[in-house]
Design a protein around this motif. Structure first.
Motif, mmCIF file in Angstrom:
data_model
loop_
_atom_site.group_PDB
_atom_site.id
_atom_site.type_symbol
_atom_site.label_atom_id
_atom_site.label_comp_id
_atom_site.label_asym_id
_atom_site.label_seq_id
_atom_site.Cartn_x
_atom_site.Cartn_y
_atom_site.Cartn_z
ATOM 1 N N ALA A 1 0.855 -1.198 0.003
ATOM 2 C CA ALA A 1 0.119 0.046 0.054
ATOM 3 C C ALA A 1 0.950 1.245 -0.019
ATOM 4 N N PRO A 2 1.179 1.655 -1.109
ATOM 5 C CA PRO A 2 2.157 2.852 -1.268
ATOM 6 C C PRO A 2 1.945 4.171 -0.970
ATOM 7 N N ASN A 3 0.471 4.286 -0.559
ATOM 8 C CA ASN A 3 0.199 5.754 -0.025
ATOM 9 C C ASN A 3 -0.938 5.305 0.926
ATOM 10 N N LEU A 4 -0.520 5.597 2.466
ATOM 11 C CA LEU A 4 -1.707 5.149 3.347
ATOM 12 C C LEU A 4 -2.292 6.283 3.802
ATOM 13 N N LEU A 5 -1.706 7.523 3.854
ATOM 14 C CA LEU A 5 -2.559 8.689 4.194
ATOM 15 C C LEU A 5 -3.495 9.347 3.419
ATOM 16 N N MET B 1 -0.702 -7.710 -11.895
ATOM 17 C CA MET B 1 -0.901 -7.013 -10.860
ATOM 18 C C MET B 1 -2.202 -6.800 -10.591
ATOM 19 N N ALA B 2 -2.620 -6.736 -9.395
ATOM 20 C CA ALA B 2 -3.907 -6.594 -8.934
ATOM 21 C C ALA B 2 -4.115 -5.247 -8.051
ATOM 22 N N ARG B 3 -4.992 -4.285 -8.461
ATOM 23 C CA ARG B 3 -5.211 -3.252 -7.547
ATOM 24 C C ARG B 3 -6.524 -3.090 -7.047
ATOM 25 N N ALA B 4 -6.450 -2.703 -5.856
ATOM 26 C CA ALA B 4 -7.898 -2.657 -5.017
ATOM 27 C C ALA B 4 -8.048 -1.355 -4.310
ATOM 28 N N VAL B 5 -9.299 -0.553 -4.499
ATOM 29 C CA VAL B 5 -9.334 0.628 -3.739
ATOM 30 C C VAL B 5 -10.609 0.600 -3.209
ATOM 31 N N VAL C 1 -6.667 4.865 -0.425
ATOM 32 C CA VAL C 1 -5.710 3.917 0.006
ATOM 33 C C VAL C 1 -5.772 2.979 -1.102
ATOM 34 N N HIS C 2 -4.656 2.713 -2.031
ATOM 35 C CA HIS C 2 -4.710 1.632 -2.775
ATOM 36 C C HIS C 2 -3.977 0.334 -2.541
ATOM 37 N N TYR C 3 -4.100 -0.968 -2.627
ATOM 38 C CA TYR C 3 -3.700 -2.178 -2.282
ATOM 39 C C TYR C 3 -3.133 -2.561 -3.569
ATOM 40 N N PHE C 4 -1.754 -3.185 -3.695
ATOM 41 C CA PHE C 4 -1.091 -3.971 -4.658
ATOM 42 C C PHE C 4 -0.892 -5.282 -4.333
ATOM 43 N N LEU C 5 -1.275 -6.122 -5.354
ATOM 44 C CA LEU C 5 -0.797 -7.589 -5.301
ATOM 45 C C LEU C 5 -0.170 -7.763 -6.556
ATOM 46 N N THR C 6 1.250 -8.289 -6.333
ATOM 47 C CA THR C 6 1.899 -8.386 -7.658
ATOM 48 C C THR C 6 2.656 -9.793 -7.628
ATOM 49 N N SER C 7 2.828 -10.467 -9.011
ATOM 50 C CA SER C 7 3.512 -11.636 -8.717
ATOM 51 C C SER C 7 4.205 -11.855 -10.247
ATOM 52 N N GLY C 8 5.287 -12.795 -10.277
ATOM 53 C CA GLY C 8 5.874 -12.969 -11.768
ATOM 54 C C GLY C 8 6.444 -14.258 -11.392
ATOM 55 N N LEU D 1 -12.018 -4.078 -8.713
ATOM 56 C CA LEU D 1 -10.957 -4.614 -8.885
ATOM 57 C C LEU D 1 -10.378 -4.522 -10.155
ATOM 58 N N ASN D 2 -8.999 -3.846 -10.213
ATOM 59 C CA ASN D 2 -8.335 -3.655 -11.457
ATOM 60 C C ASN D 2 -7.250 -4.754 -11.483
ATOM 61 N N LEU D 3 -6.929 -5.506 -12.539
ATOM 62 C CA LEU D 3 -6.340 -6.647 -12.841
ATOM 63 C C LEU D 3 -5.517 -6.358 -14.196
ATOM 64 N N ASP D 4 -4.130 -6.372 -13.938
ATOM 65 C CA ASP D 4 -3.226 -6.716 -15.222
ATOM 66 C C ASP D 4 -2.695 -7.878 -15.345
#
Length: 310
Positions: free
Chosen positions: A175-179, A221-225, A198-205, A230-233
């Motif tokens: 979560a690169p930006n918590l505030l 890469m999955a992004r959730a807010v 707040v954006h949450y990232f899940l990444t794997s390769g 849900l945003n998925l690449d």
């Protein structure tokens, strides 16, 4: 032309002016080479090497006021257990909204097996947010109070993440930006509030060996807010002779991409990606372009390292 102007106004309104809880953090197609921006726990375990990167993304080319993103990042091992870096991300929507983020990262790396490591990271920095509504033409007799004054504000921010990796596999949560900084407050009873969600990232390769010369590199890469879908690449790249890489990517309900990169020298790599918009927004633009430069600087002469896959 009026439809395009209305679309630009709608994008700016949702992205920054109202509490819409939409996706706000920058998007990247070549995210696997830009990981330190997303996850402060990102680590490489490379001895005596400074990793630098530049990435520029021009989104929705042809759309009036389309967003652009410029990114610089640097990363290096500090001690046996510590790695650190710095990142600068500049987002801009036309000439109206500018958001520059400067962050410093520190990751603590723990060996969990002879080939695997787990790192915990934090990032801290400042966000410089500004708007320029001069020249806005309003269709209503009275201008919207939300656009009555230009903004020029600075917000602190922090982030955190976890990163598990080997030389062939990685998995990260961050979560690169918590505030949740507020850009605007209520004014005269009218809700005009912009909040950094707040954006949450899940990444794997992973890297599969097809043969001695060909490797397959799937990643996601999955992004959730909160308040947004849900945003998925999903990406699949092929690496040839550890020099040339090409692949395809799909962003859920948004775009289809083609990407490639190649080694210019042993320490310099160039990459390019093109996104074709699949949503209705595709009628108003000719796609998205993303270019990338990666540079490795060795602090010891004659250093010979194995190929970096991510």
């Amino acid at each position: 032309m009026q439809n395009i102007k209305n679309l630009l106004f709608y994008v700016i309104l949702l992205a920054f002016m109202r509490q819409a809880n939409a996706q706000q953090d920058a998007l990247y197609t070549q995210y696997m080479y830009n990981m330190s921006v997303v996850n402060p726990a990102y680590a490489t375990a490379e001895e005596d090497v400074l990793n630098f990167g530049l990435l520029y993304r021009s989104q929705w080319v042809g759309l009036v006021g389309a967003p652009t993103t410029g990114t610089f990042f640097a990363h290096s091992k500090i001690t046996d257990r510590l790695e650190g870096g710095v990142s600068v991300v500049h987002d801009q929507i036309g000439d109206v909204v500018k958001d520059t983020n400067i962050f410093f990262d520190v990751a603590y790396v723990i060996p969990v097996s002879p080939k695997a490591k787990l790192s915990f990271g934090v990032k801290a920095g400042l966000s410089f947010f500004s708007t320029d509504f001069n020249g806005f033409v309003y269709s209503d007799p009275l201008p919207d109070p939300a656009f009555a004054e230009n903004l020029n504000q600075i917000f602190p921010n922090i982030g955190t993440g976890i990163y598990y990796f080997t030389d062939r596999f990685y998995f990260g949560v961050s979560a690169p930006n918590l505030l949740q900084s507020k850009h605007l407050e209520d004014d005269s009873g009218i809700v005009t509030e912009g909040v950094e969600a707040v954006h949450y990232f899940l990444t794997s390769g992973y890297v599969f060996d097809i043969n001695e010369s060909v490797k397959l590199k799937p990643a996601f890469m999955a992004r959730a807010v909160n308040g947004a879908p849900l945003n998925l690449d999903v990406t699949a790249n092929v690496l040839l002779y550890d020099k040339i890489e090409f692949g395809v990517a799909y962003r859920l309900k948004d775009s289809f991409s083609g990407l490639f990169n190649f080694k210019i020298t042993e320490n310099l790599r160039f990459g390019y990606a093109y996104d074709h918009t699949l949503s209705n927004l595709g009628r108003f633009n000719s796609g998205t372009h993303e270019v990338m430069l990666l540079f490795n600087l060795s602090r010891t002469k004659g250093y010979d390292k194995s190929p970096r896959f991510f």
